[in-house]
Design an enzyme around this catalytic site. Structure first.
Site, PDB file in Angstrom:
ATOM      1  CG  HIS A 133      -1.579   1.184   1.407  1.00 58.04           C
ATOM      2  ND1 HIS A 133      -3.121   1.254   1.042  1.00 58.04           N
ATOM      3  CD2 HIS A 133      -1.663   2.380   1.742  1.00 58.04           C
ATOM      4  CE1 HIS A 133      -3.625   2.442   1.081  1.00 58.04           C
ATOM      5  NE2 HIS A 133      -2.678   3.152   1.734  1.00 58.04           N
ATOM      6  CD  GLU A 134       1.591   3.818   3.640  1.00 55.62           C
ATOM      7  OE1 GLU A 134       1.836   4.661   3.025  1.00 55.62           O
ATOM      8  OE2 GLU A 134       0.684   3.708   4.403  1.00 55.62           O
ATOM      9  CG  HIS A 137       0.002   5.879  -0.855  1.00 51.86           C
ATOM     10  ND1 HIS A 137      -1.173   6.219  -1.678  1.00 51.86           N
ATOM     11  CD2 HIS A 137      -0.347   5.755   0.424  1.00 51.86           C
ATOM     12  CE1 HIS A 137      -2.046   6.167  -0.761  1.00 51.86           C
ATOM     13  NE2 HIS A 137      -1.607   5.483   0.399  1.00 51.86           N
ATOM     14  CG  HIS A 143      -6.116   6.365   0.443  1.00 54.93           C
ATOM     15  ND1 HIS A 143      -6.163   7.257   1.578  1.00 54.93           N
ATOM     16  CD2 HIS A 143      -5.292   5.670   0.709  1.00 54.93           C
ATOM     17  CE1 HIS A 143      -5.077   6.909   2.144  1.00 54.93           C
ATOM     18  NE2 HIS A 143      -4.420   5.848   1.851  1.00 54.93           N
ATOM     19  CB  CYS A 144      -8.720   2.138  -4.141  1.00 59.08           C
ATOM     20  SG  CYS A 144      -9.701   1.514  -5.488  1.00 59.08           S
ATOM     21  CB  CYS A 149      -8.506  -1.970  -4.006  1.00 56.95           C
ATOM     22  SG  CYS A 149      -6.726  -1.194  -4.823  1.00 56.95           S
ATOM     23  CB  CYS A 168      -9.250  -2.774  -7.513  1.00 56.06           C
ATOM     24  SG  CYS A 168      -8.904  -0.892  -8.008  1.00 56.06           S
ATOM     25  CB  CYS A 171      -5.178   0.434  -8.287  1.00 61.51           C
ATOM     26  SG  CYS A 171      -6.148   1.395  -7.025  1.00 61.51           S
TER      27      CYS A 171
END
Length: 179
Positions: A133-134, A137, A143-144, A149, A168, A171
């Site tokens: 996640h990080e 970015h 953010h989704c 996701c 997802c 993304c």
């Protein structure tokens, strides 16, 4: 992105099984190699400079990292045991530069209730999701809204547990082609 890699910076003592899991997850997800470095190799600044009541100011840490990261570093993910906060949030799992180089994640709240590891597989799944996640970015992903996701924001640990460890379809299309 040829030649790019992800440097995993261990801010403090992190178990090798955690680092190996994060490394494998990042390599698999972003199709980039990872390498490790320690705080002592990265900086001579004392870690205490970022602490307030045993919590780490993630925004100040990110700025510090971005000022010292080597130009040939593709992406940098700093991993710490410290509890994170920012000027906006009292507690968080991580923070990253959107479209930048540096990201930071904490294992502290990923451990669960009482901040003790209760289930190793659940803990490693949380570590994987937070790391991806990080770093996502840093590749420009925001953010989704899709709760499945990996880029869905986690406001509580249940959010992390419920989302998948994958992007997802929307993304995925926003990731650079080399990933």
């Amino acid at each position: 992105m040829t030649g790019q890699n992800i440097t995993i910076l261990t801010v403090d003592e992190i178990g090798s099984y955690v680092l190996e899991h994060i490394s494998a997850s990042l390599e698999r997800t972003f199709n980039l190699t990872t390498r490790f470095t320690s705080w002592q190799e990265f900086s001579s600044a004392p870690l205490e400079d970022f602490l307030y009541r045993l919590k780490c100011n993630s925004t100040e840490m990110l700025y510090f990292l971005s000022q010292r990261v080597q130009k040939n570093t593709g992406k940098l993910l700093a991993v710490t045991q410290l509890d994170l906060y920012s000027p906006i949030f009292v507690r968080l799992y991580g923070e990253a530069q959107l479209g930048g180089t540096c990201a930071l994640m904490s294992l502290y709240r990923l451990r669960g209730e009482g901040h003790q590891i209760s289930d190793r597989d659940v803990f490693l799944s949380r570590c994987e999701k937070e790391a991806v996640h990080e770093v996502g970015h840093t590749f420009g992903l925001m953010h989704c809204k899709d709760k499945n996701c990996i880029m869905y924001p986690s406001s509580k640990i249940a959010d992390t547990d419920e989302k998948s460890n994958a992007f997802c379809p929307t993304c995925i299309t926003r990731l650079p082609s080399a990933c």
